[in-house]
Design a protein around this motif. Structure first.
Motif, PDB file in Angstrom:
ATOM      1  N   TRP A 244       0.780  -1.233   0.000  1.00  0.00           N
ATOM      2  CA  TRP A 244       0.000   0.000   0.000  1.00  0.00           C
ATOM      3  C   TRP A 244       0.815   1.288   0.000  1.00  0.00           C
ATOM      4  O   TRP A 244       0.256   2.361  -0.239  1.00  0.00           O
ATOM      5  CB  TRP A 244      -0.929   0.035   1.224  1.00  0.00           C
ATOM      6  CG  TRP A 244      -1.939  -1.054   1.251  1.00  0.00           C
ATOM      7  CD1 TRP A 244      -1.973  -2.126   2.098  1.00  0.00           C
ATOM      8  CD2 TRP A 244      -3.082  -1.206   0.401  1.00  0.00           C
ATOM      9  NE1 TRP A 244      -3.048  -2.923   1.833  1.00  0.00           N
ATOM     10  CE2 TRP A 244      -3.758  -2.379   0.789  1.00  0.00           C
ATOM     11  CE3 TRP A 244      -3.595  -0.448  -0.657  1.00  0.00           C
ATOM     12  CZ2 TRP A 244      -4.913  -2.828   0.164  1.00  0.00           C
ATOM     13  CZ3 TRP A 244      -4.749  -0.885  -1.278  1.00  0.00           C
ATOM     14  CH2 TRP A 244      -5.398  -2.064  -0.864  1.00  0.00           C
ATOM     15  N   SER A 245       2.118   1.235   0.296  1.00  0.00           N
ATOM     16  CA  SER A 245       2.869   2.478   0.495  1.00  0.00           C
ATOM     17  C   SER A 245       2.854   3.372  -0.744  1.00  0.00           C
ATOM     18  O   SER A 245       2.734   4.600  -0.628  1.00  0.00           O
ATOM     19  CB  SER A 245       4.311   2.175   0.910  1.00  0.00           C
ATOM     20  OG  SER A 245       4.983   1.432  -0.085  1.00  0.00           O
ATOM     21  N   SER A 246       2.970   2.779  -1.923  1.00  0.00           N
ATOM     22  CA  SER A 246       2.989   3.597  -3.142  1.00  0.00           C
ATOM     23  C   SER A 246       1.690   4.373  -3.312  1.00  0.00           C
ATOM     24  O   SER A 246       1.701   5.561  -3.661  1.00  0.00           O
ATOM     25  CB  SER A 246       3.233   2.720  -4.372  1.00  0.00           C
ATOM     26  OG  SER A 246       4.548   2.224  -4.376  1.00  0.00           O
ATOM     27  N   GLN A 247       0.548   3.705  -3.055  1.00  0.00           N
ATOM     28  CA  GLN A 247      -0.729   4.399  -3.189  1.00  0.00           C
ATOM     29  C   GLN A 247      -0.881   5.503  -2.150  1.00  0.00           C
ATOM     30  O   GLN A 247      -1.343   6.607  -2.459  1.00  0.00           O
ATOM     31  CB  GLN A 247      -1.885   3.404  -3.058  1.00  0.00           C
ATOM     32  CG  GLN A 247      -2.102   2.549  -4.291  1.00  0.00           C
ATOM     33  CD  GLN A 247      -3.409   1.773  -4.222  1.00  0.00           C
ATOM     34  OE1 GLN A 247      -4.437   2.300  -3.821  1.00  0.00           O
ATOM     35  NE2 GLN A 247      -3.369   0.511  -4.614  1.00  0.00           N
ATOM     36  N   ILE A 248      -0.513   5.197  -0.904  1.00  0.00           N
ATOM     37  CA  ILE A 248      -0.685   6.189   0.156  1.00  0.00           C
ATOM     38  C   ILE A 248       0.266   7.367  -0.037  1.00  0.00           C
ATOM     39  O   ILE A 248      -0.134   8.530   0.059  1.00  0.00           O
ATOM     40  CB  ILE A 248      -0.479   5.533   1.539  1.00  0.00           C
ATOM     41  CG1 ILE A 248      -1.576   4.489   1.788  1.00  0.00           C
ATOM     42  CG2 ILE A 248      -0.500   6.592   2.638  1.00  0.00           C
ATOM     43  CD1 ILE A 248      -1.386   3.686   3.049  1.00  0.00           C
TER      44      ILE A 248
END
Length: 436
Positions: A244-248
């Motif tokens: 999820w880090s890329s989206q957040i």
């Protein structure tokens, strides 16, 4: 010899049947998930959909943190005791997991709800994001509880029920609500998703009680649960960074419409690994049981057989996506064609994910949680740092590169540690290394 031959045939038939059932559920999950994404993208447009997908990724990330690794602990303990005289302890595992996680879960949901304005304005600089985040906040409460119950059913080999709760229910319910209520925006959709998670939790509790309520309760010491789950907590945290880090982090740099492109491309690419997730549903408790019996030969055979099944199904799908990315992305709407390169990049990471097999599960189900923690302590920071480095330079493609690189790193290191600890290399899936 004859008895062994027929026992093996019976065992293989049971495995293939279970995988087939799980595969059907994962196909339904992937299909319903994609239909939801298409509905959302076409009805809301890229900008509104981007706000919803950002809130969705935050909630799933936080819901994973508050589970502190208990979901995998539930699978491992339940898989080992189910069908044995100690199977009553699976009740204890589930009840204690819920009691451990419930307080931080409520706290996180309240913090999101109460500070949604501050998070939206001062962190993401998107004031119109606040009501979306506020509406979806309490999904953080229902998601972990549903996942715990799903994992318990998985350990009991109730694959269809487990997969429905974990992967299908929320998507189908959300599709029904979108169809029923017609024109919607991101704020309304986030509230509908909250309702869906509450319904799924209620359904999961009823299903679990139907299967297990008459079982005797056998107490399992709480320290045994903590001993298993705490090493996995850092694994969960770092694993969520990878997912999820890329989206957040994109929320800091990109506009809402670009976040929507990234989210839909990642969902499409991730759907290609539905076969991996389907197989994992079946093999996880079997890995735990075979390792507990010290049967490394059968463990290797099961691991490599599952990889061959996964490749047979996923390679044609992945090839089509890599060759026709614009066609695939146009399903979400004409403006989503710009995400074609993003889809290709993330899809490459998924190819490696399938090729290495269920290496993370092999480590966790065989008692090598510390090795799995080492894997994620390398891949997690990579997933966290790379978006800050690549997104300002390459924009949305930088987010895709970050996701793919961290995913590939995670799986290759895990495959190396499986070889080191269990004695076989999952990348050499076409032959056995242990000899009978």
């Amino acid at each position: 010899m004859i008895r062994r031959f027929f026992n093996n045939k019976k065992s293989n038939a049971s495995l293939y049947k279970a995988i087939s059932l799980s595969l059907v559920m994962r196909i339904l999950s992937a299909f319903s998930g994609l239909i939801v994404s298409v509905f959302i993208s076409r009805k809301l447009g890229a900008t509104e959909a981007g706000l919803y997908f950002l809130a969705y990724s935050i909630v799933f990330f936080l819901a994973a943190l508050v589970r502190i690794g208990l979901d995998e602990t539930i699978v491992k303990f339940t898989g080992r005791v189910y069908g044995s005289p100690e199977q009553g302890s699976l009740k204890s595992v589930l009840y204690k997991a819920i009691s451990i996680a419930i307080t931080p879960t409520i706290a996180i949901a309240l913090l999101l709800f109460l500070f949604s304005d501050e998070i939206s304005v001062y962190i993401f600089e998107k004031p119109n994001f606040s009501p979306v985040l506020r509406n979806i906040a309490f999904a953080c409460l229902f998601l972990p509880l549903s996942i715990f119950i799903s994992k318990s059913l998985q350990g009991c080999k109730k694959i269809v029920s487990s997969a429905y709760i974990l992967n299908v229910s929320n998507s189908i319910l959300l599709i029904l609500m979108i169809v029923m209520f017609g024109k919607i925006d991101a704020v309304e959709l986030s509230f509908y998703f909250l309702i869906c998670t509450a319904i799924t939790f209620t359904t999961s509790a009823v299903i679990w009680l139907f299967h297990n309520n008459n079982m005797d309760y056998i107490n399992l010491p709480t320290q045994d649960i903590y001993k298993s789950c705490l090493p996995l907590w850092i694994v969960v945290i770092m694993g969520q960074f990878v997912q999820w880090s890329s989206q957040i982090i994109s929320g800091f740099y990109l506009q809402a419409d670009e976040i929507s492109l990234l989210a839909t491309a990642q969902r499409m690419a991730t759907s290609t690994s539905f076969v991996l997730l389907a197989v994992n549903m079946v093999v996880a408790p079997r890995f735990a049981k075979l390792y507990g019996e010290n049967n490394i030969i059968k463990l290797e055979k099961l691991a490599k057989s599952s990889i061959r099944i996964m490749l047979f199904i996923s390679v044609p799908i992945t090839t089509f996506i890599m060759l026709f990315p614009e066609l695939i992305m146009s399903i979400f709407g004409a403006e989503f064609k710009k995400g074609a390169s993003v889809l290709q990049i993330i899809c490459l990471g998924q190819v490696i994910n399938v090729l290495t097999g269920s290496v993370g599960l092999l480590l966790s189900m065989s008692g090598h949680e510390r090795d799995l923690r080492t894997v994620t302590l390398i891949s997690g920071p990579i997933a966290l740092i790379l978006p800050f480095m690549l997104i300002p330079i390459y924009g949305i493609n930088g987010a895709a590169y970050s996701t793919a690189i961290s995913m590939i790193t995670q799986n290759l290191i895990a495959a190396f540690l499986v070889k080191r600890r269990l004695g076989f290399n999952t990348l050499i899936f076409w032959k056995m290394e242990y000899k009978t």
